[in-house]
Structure formats: C-alpha cells, structure tokens
Design a protein around this motif. Structure first.
Motif, short mmCIF file in Angstrom:
data_model
loop_
_atom_site.label_atom_id
_atom_site.label_comp_id
_atom_site.label_asym_id
_atom_site.label_seq_id
_atom_site.Cartn_x
_atom_site.Cartn_y
_atom_site.Cartn_z
N HIS B 57 0.82 -1.21 0.00
CA HIS B 57 0.00 0.00 0.00
C HIS B 57 0.86 1.26 0.00
CE1 HIS B 57 0.94 -0.72 4.22
NE2 HIS B 57 0.56 0.51 4.52
N LEU B 58 2.03 1.18 0.62
CA LEU B 58 2.92 2.35 0.64
C LEU B 58 3.57 2.55 -0.72
CD1 LEU B 58 4.60 1.92 4.14
CD2 LEU B 58 2.75 3.48 3.50
N ALA B 59 3.89 1.44 -1.38
CA ALA B 59 4.47 1.53 -2.72
C ALA B 59 3.46 2.19 -3.66
CB ALA B 59 4.85 0.14 -3.22
N GLU B 60 2.18 1.78 -3.55
CA GLU B 60 1.15 2.38 -4.40
C GLU B 60 0.99 3.87 -4.10
OE1 GLU B 60 -2.00 -0.31 -3.49
OE2 GLU B 60 -1.24 -1.83 -4.90
N GLU B 61 1.01 4.18 -2.81
CA GLU B 61 0.86 5.60 -2.45
C GLU B 61 2.05 6.42 -2.95
OE1 GLU B 61 -0.23 6.36 1.64
OE2 GLU B 61 -0.21 8.54 1.33
N ALA B 62 3.24 5.83 -2.93
CA ALA B 62 4.42 6.55 -3.41
C ALA B 62 4.27 6.91 -4.88
CB ALA B 62 5.68 5.72 -3.18
N ILE B 63 3.65 6.01 -5.65
CA ILE B 63 3.42 6.32 -7.07
C ILE B 63 2.38 7.44 -7.19
CG2 ILE B 63 2.41 5.39 -9.20
CD1 ILE B 63 3.96 2.77 -8.48
N GLU B 64 1.32 7.33 -6.40
CA GLU B 64 0.30 8.38 -6.43
C GLU B 64 0.87 9.74 -6.05
OE1 GLU B 64 -2.96 7.21 -3.94
OE2 GLU B 64 -3.39 5.41 -5.13
N ARG B 65 1.91 9.72 -5.24
CA ARG B 65 2.49 10.98 -4.79
C ARG B 65 3.72 11.40 -5.60
NH1 ARG B 65 0.81 12.90 0.37
NH2 ARG B 65 -0.53 11.46 1.50
N GLY B 66 3.96 10.73 -6.73
CA GLY B 66 4.98 11.28 -7.62
C GLY B 66 6.08 10.36 -8.09
N ALA B 67 6.23 9.16 -7.50
CA ALA B 67 7.35 8.29 -7.90
C ALA B 67 7.09 7.66 -9.27
CB ALA B 67 7.56 7.20 -6.86
N ASP B 68 8.14 7.50 -10.06
CA ASP B 68 8.04 6.76 -11.32
C ASP B 68 8.18 5.27 -11.08
OD1 ASP B 68 7.92 9.11 -13.03
OD2 ASP B 68 10.02 9.42 -12.47
N GLU B 69 9.04 4.95 -10.11
CA GLU B 69 9.26 3.55 -9.78
C GLU B 69 9.41 3.43 -8.26
OE1 GLU B 69 12.86 1.79 -11.40
OE2 GLU B 69 12.21 -0.24 -10.88
N GLY B 184 3.01 4.08 -12.40
CA GLY B 184 4.43 3.83 -12.15
C GLY B 184 4.66 2.34 -11.98
N THR B 185 5.92 2.00 -11.80
CA THR B 185 6.28 0.58 -11.69
C THR B 185 6.63 0.23 -10.24
OG1 THR B 185 7.63 1.21 -13.59
CG2 THR B 185 7.64 -1.11 -12.97
N ILE B 186 6.17 -0.92 -9.82
CA ILE B 186 6.61 -1.42 -8.51
C ILE B 186 7.54 -2.61 -8.75
CG2 ILE B 186 5.88 -2.53 -6.36
CD1 ILE B 186 3.30 -0.88 -6.51
N THR B 187 8.76 -2.52 -8.23
CA THR B 187 9.76 -3.56 -8.47
C THR B 187 10.15 -4.21 -7.15
OG1 THR B 187 10.63 -2.15 -10.23
CG2 THR B 187 12.01 -4.01 -9.54
N GLU B 188 9.96 -5.51 -7.06
CA GLU B 188 10.44 -6.24 -5.88
C GLU B 188 11.93 -6.45 -6.04
OE1 GLU B 188 9.11 -7.98 -3.20
OE2 GLU B 188 7.01 -7.37 -3.43
N VAL B 189 12.72 -6.07 -5.06
CA VAL B 189 14.15 -6.26 -5.18
C VAL B 189 14.62 -7.41 -4.30
CG1 VAL B 189 14.56 -3.83 -5.74
CG2 VAL B 189 14.71 -4.59 -3.35
N GLU B 190 15.79 -7.92 -4.62
CA GLU B 190 16.36 -9.03 -3.85
C GLU B 190 16.73 -8.55 -2.44
OE1 GLU B 190 20.27 -11.93 -3.86
OE2 GLU B 190 20.01 -10.44 -5.46
N VAL B 191 16.39 -9.34 -1.46
CA VAL B 191 16.76 -9.01 -0.08
C VAL B 191 18.08 -9.69 0.23
CG1 VAL B 191 16.12 -9.28 2.35
CG2 VAL B 191 14.38 -8.64 0.65
#
Lengths: 261, 337
Positions: B57-69, B184-191
């Motif tokens: 939900h935070l990733a989605e909100e970050a896109i709504e608030r201006g992030a490209d990725e 925008g894009t949401i990318t899961e990164v390696e932990v």
C-alpha cells in the motif's frame, strides 16, 4: 560472563556557543572572540562513560581529533574522571568532513580495542549528528543514537538503551562493540574534583596518533572528503512585524485580526 | 574501500520512504514532492524505496504521490527498523543501481540510518538540509543547510562521489496530494540481509506517549523566566489547543522533559503561532522557532533580544499576561461555541 569494558568517549573542541554573537554592522556571525570549549553534549557523553565504568568496571579513554591545543578538552575529560586521553593530530586530518572524521575515530576505537564508544549526539558547531553512526558503519559495529537512558547488560555483552523517537521511544539492546550517541541533557554531568583537575593540568599527557599511525593517511582530510562547501550566504532573515503592544487586550485583538487565533 | 567513481554512471533521484508499522512518516511524502521537482529539473526518474513487510500500500501511495518507480524490499527482517539490516540493504541497492541523489528524512530514524548508507558507499552526506536545488550547469545537488546559529546558509556539494545524499528535517517541504491516476512501476528487489546484519534487537517500541511538538499548529514555550512554573504556559497551550515547549535552560533545570526542547540541540518547530514566554532569545533557540508563521514574545525585560524576532511583543510578567490571554481566548471560545 562479565568482564571489564574498554570505554572510549569521543569529545570535540568547539567555539563557545554562548560567546558567538551577531556582528551588528555586517549581520554575520562573529566567532573569533569565542573561547574554545568542550562541546556541551559531550559532557553528557563523558558522564555516561564514567557511569558505565562504575557499573561494569574497566577504563574510560577520551579521544579527540584536532590541533595540539585540542588537548584542553582531553584535560577536561580527564579532570572529570577519564583514565586516559588520546589526541588524533595531524595536518593530514585537516578539512575532513564526516566521512573521514568518523573513519579516524573508528580506527582509533579499533586500535584501543573499544567495547563501547560514546559520543554526544551532535556538536554545537557543525551539528550534523552523522559522526556516531559513521563510526559504527566504518567498523560494522552496532549503534544506538538519540539515547535517553543507558544500561549495561554485561552478562549478555550488550548495552540496553531507550532511544528518543518522534512521538515516543524505543528500547533497543545492542551487542558490543557498540557506538552510542547520547541525547543532550540525559544526565547530570559531575563537577571535576580539585585533585583530578590538578592532575589533568599538570601531569596528564595525551597519547598522540597521526593518520599514518592508524594507516589511514590516504583516506582522511579534504581530498578524501566526499562533500565540500560550495558557498556561504547570509540566511535571509525572517521579516517580523516587531509590534510592541501595551496590554493583553490589544495583543488578543491583534492576533485575532491577523487570524493567528 | 571504494575509490572515486564515474559520476556519469549515476542517475535518478531516490527517496527513502520511512515507515513504522505500515505507516509512512510524513517527511517521506514531503521529500517525494521535492524529489519530483529535482528529478524533473535533471530530466531523470524519481524512485522511492520502501523496506518492510506488507508494504504494498505504501508503494502504491508513493506512485500516487509522484514516484516513477518504487523499489520494494519485503522481508520480516525489516520490521521493526534497525540500522544494520536497513543500511546493508540500501548499500546493496545503491551499488546495484547507482542513484545520483538520495534523500532521507531528518527524523531520528533517518539520521540514524543515513550514515549507515553513506559510509559503505563512500557517498557525500549533508545533514539537516533546509533547501535543495540543482546547479544548472553541472546538474549537481546543492544541499543547503543553516550553519552555526542559523545565521548563515552553507551550500554543500558533492562533486566526485556518488550518491549525493541529504537528510531533511520534517516540515521543510510540503507534501503533494496523492493522484490515484498516476502510473508507475513497482519492483520487488532481492533481499540481501539476514540475522548476521542485525547487531541489535528491539525490545519495545512505544509511540504516542510523547507529543511530537514538530507537528503542532500552536506552540507555547517557556524559558528561564518561568522559574520552573509551567502552569500558565500549560493553561495557555490548552486554551489554544497547542503544545508546550521549552528552552534548553528549562530542560537543563529539569523543569520539563527534553522531548519538548526547541532549538539547535532540540527540535525545530514550524507552527502557525509560537508564543515565547520568559524566553530571552538566544540564537540557539531562535534557530528552532524561526520558521513559525507568527511569533509572540512575552517578557518582562524590554531589552530581551526575543522582541526583535517577534511579530508581536508585550513587555510584562508572564504570570500575569499568560492567564489574562488564556481568559480572553476561553471567552472567545465560549462565545463561538
């Protein structure tokens, strides 16, 4: 199993904040008359170090980086009760930003085989607050910043701290070796005893280390600092109305008509 | 130790989204709005970074608030925040993806964490900035911060190292409203972290027991002139629906808790109304209150420097002025209620 701890306390010599004035003609800061003193938050750091030593046993070594006259703040720490003092002094250190400064302090902490490194949360002159986490990061040690309460847990070889966070606090246990940044005002620093004071001023000699003693001469100083000052400007002063009112009723009316209440 | 880098390999503006228990710190959204401006100016992308568990939900909100990725590192190891795992994961991402600019909130968490990133990546880190710009000719980040006492602004640059990092205190920039239509894009990164990076463990985390004065609309502050009696200050703050704050002296005297200290070694506040009671106006205190919209000074010393930094001043005893003002405010409230 508990054992005695090597406690290192990092201190810094800064211009006395109370002496810094604003030059009425130029509007700039006048620091030249300011006396060099021990950074205020470092008094809390020294006190924390002494209390830890009293609780766990061990030694407290004060460390500072600076020109030879920075020995004065080591004397102050020794007068307060530190067992020893180390001066990191070398022209090579000149112009260091937080990256090389924390490297130098991390290196001496390692050299002194520190279990705990205690710092004030920030210095009153540059106030970045970045050196303590920097020391921990250089050595890959644990860290506890914005500490409001500190308690040793020697059985587990750890320190337990209450940290101030926005709107609350958290309690964290960190394994040794650990770097601690203590909150300003967390304790009541003791007053130096006369006997100790005389010793600090007459007999005490700091151990001195240069950058090459620590093997870091290529990694400190201006050239090794990632940041540089690109300019200084007088801050735009906030224009205030400076309206003096005679009584509380007038104040109330003014605030009401300004929409402030 | 990493040496010099080819700065041309580094692009994009990154913003760290600080979150606790699934809730983002407001400063993260403020930085995202500023980061959007900087990215547009550089002609680069704005990337948000979220670490935690169940944070989509935070990733989605970050896109709504201006992030490209949005880069999402999802793992229980990131709950709650600890500097070891957060620092190591961020180091990995910086070395993998080469961001040019990294912005982190100047909260206690952000400032705890920033050094943990800047040191292993050999990044330039400017703490507690109040202005961020892009230098037109070079595209370099100009990180501006008040120096000693807030009287001068220093511009800090990082020419040869990357990323260019800055922490910014809460309340300096305004957050943008979320736009549900932004994409925008949401990318899961390696932990890349595990327990070996922890170094410490959280015993408990309590939020809400201490008021965050940095968030208050009205602040009534007391200094040495209170002589330890904060009663009139508390009453006035209560009448105004505001928070009580204090100077360093008052905290050092043990009259009030340190969390309420305003100034260079305390907190920076930015309320609509700041009422300074029995405060002389040392520059270290002014630095923490200068961003207030309207400042009122109450002091019985007509020569107190605080009057020069106030919109309205009244020369008088705070033990008389505060209760009288409180009464007038309560009367008004009674009338409008």
């Amino acid at each position: 199993m508990s054992q005695e701890w090597n406690i290192v306390v990092c201190v810094k010599q800064v211009p006395d904040a109370d002496d810094v004035s604003i030059d009425p003609d130029t509007g700039t800061l006048n620091r030249s008359d300011a006396e060099a003193v021990l950074n205020q938050p470092d008094y809390n750091a020294v006190e924390s170090a002494l209390q830890l030593r009293e609780a766990v046993g061990g030694t407290v070594t004060a460390v500072t980086m600076g020109p030879p006259f920075a020995t004065a703040v080591l004397q102050e720490a020794v007068a307060l009760g530190a067992d020893d003092g180390v001066l990191l002094t070398d022209r090579a250190f000149g112009g260091s930003d937080t990256w090389p400064t924390s490297l130098a302090l991390a290196s001496i902490a390692e050299e002194l085989d520190a279990d705990v490194v205690i710092c004030g949360e920030e210095s009153t002159d540059s106030s970045t607050g970045q050196v303590p986490p920097g020391i921990a990061a250089h050595n890959d040690w644990s860290q506890l910043t914005y500490v409001e309460e500190l308690e040793p847990n020697p059985e587990e070889n750890e320190l337990i701290a209450v940290r101030d966070i926005e709107g609350g606090h958290e309690k964290v246990a960190a394994s040794l070796p650990v770097v601690v940044a203590v909150g300003f005002g967390l304790n009541e620093p003791r007053i130096a005893g006369l006997h100790r004071k005389i010793y600090a001023e007459t007999e005490f000699e700091p151990q001195e280390y240069s950058a090459s003693d620590l093997g870091i001469e290529e990694s400190v100083g201006l050239a090794a600092s990632p940041t540089s000052v690109g300019g200084m400007a007088t801050a735009d002063p906030v224009e205030r109305k400076r309206k003096l009112v005679e009584d509380v009723e007038t104040l109330f009316e003014e605030l009401e008509s300004a929409g402030a209440i | 130790m990493p040496g010099e880098v080819d700065t041309a390999d580094y692009a994009d503006v990154w913003v760290f989204i600080e979150q606790h228990d699934g809730e983002a710190a407001k400063v993260s959204w403020e930085l995202l709005a500023k980061g959007r401006e900087l990215a547009d100016e550089k002609g680069e992308r704005l990337v948000a970074l979220v670490m935690g568990e169940s944070v989509t939900h935070l990733a989605e909100e970050a896109i709504e608030r201006g992030a490209d990725e949005v880069l999402v590192a999802e793992d229980p190891i990131f709950e709650p925040y600890l500097p070891g795992p957060y620092g190591e994961q961020f180091r990995y991402l910086v070395e993998e993806r080469h961001p040019d600019v990294v912005l982190i909130g100047g909260s206690h968490t952000g400032r705890d964490f920033a050094g943990r990133v800047a040191v292993p990546t050999y990044a330039g880190l400017t703490a507690d900035c109040t202005e961020l710009d892009i230098e037109p000719d070079t595209g370099l980040l100009l990180a501006k911060r008040p120096t000693f006492g807030g009287d001068a602004m220093a511009t800090i640059k990082c020419v040869e190292h990357r990323p260019q990092m800055a922490t910014v205190r809460p309340g300096v920039f305004d957050a943008a409203e979320p736009d549900p239509d932004r994409e925008g894009t949401i990318t899961e990164v390696e932990v890349v972290v595990d327990e070996s990076h922890q170094h410490s463990r959280m015993i408990e985390r309590v939020v809400g027991d201490i008021t965050d004065i940095t968030d208050a609309n009205v602040v009534v502050a007391g200094g040495y002139g209170t002589e330890g009696d904060f009663g009139p200050i508390e009453d006035l703050a209560a009448a105004l629906g505001g928070e009580v704050a204090a100077t360093r002296e008052a905290v050092e005297e043990g009259w009030i808790e340190a969390a309420r200290q305003v100034g260079q070694t305390g907190k920076t506040v930015k309320p609509d109304l700041y009422i300074a009671c029995g405060i002389s106006g040392a520059i270290q205190h002014l630095e923490g209150m200068n961003d207030s919209k309207t400042i009122v000074a109450i002091n019985d010393d007509p020569n107190a420097p605080i009057f020069d930094d106030a919109d309205y001043g009244i020369v008088g005893d705070l033990f008389e002025v505060c209760p009288a003002l409180t009464e007038l405010i309560e009367q008004k409230r009674g009338e409008t209620a």
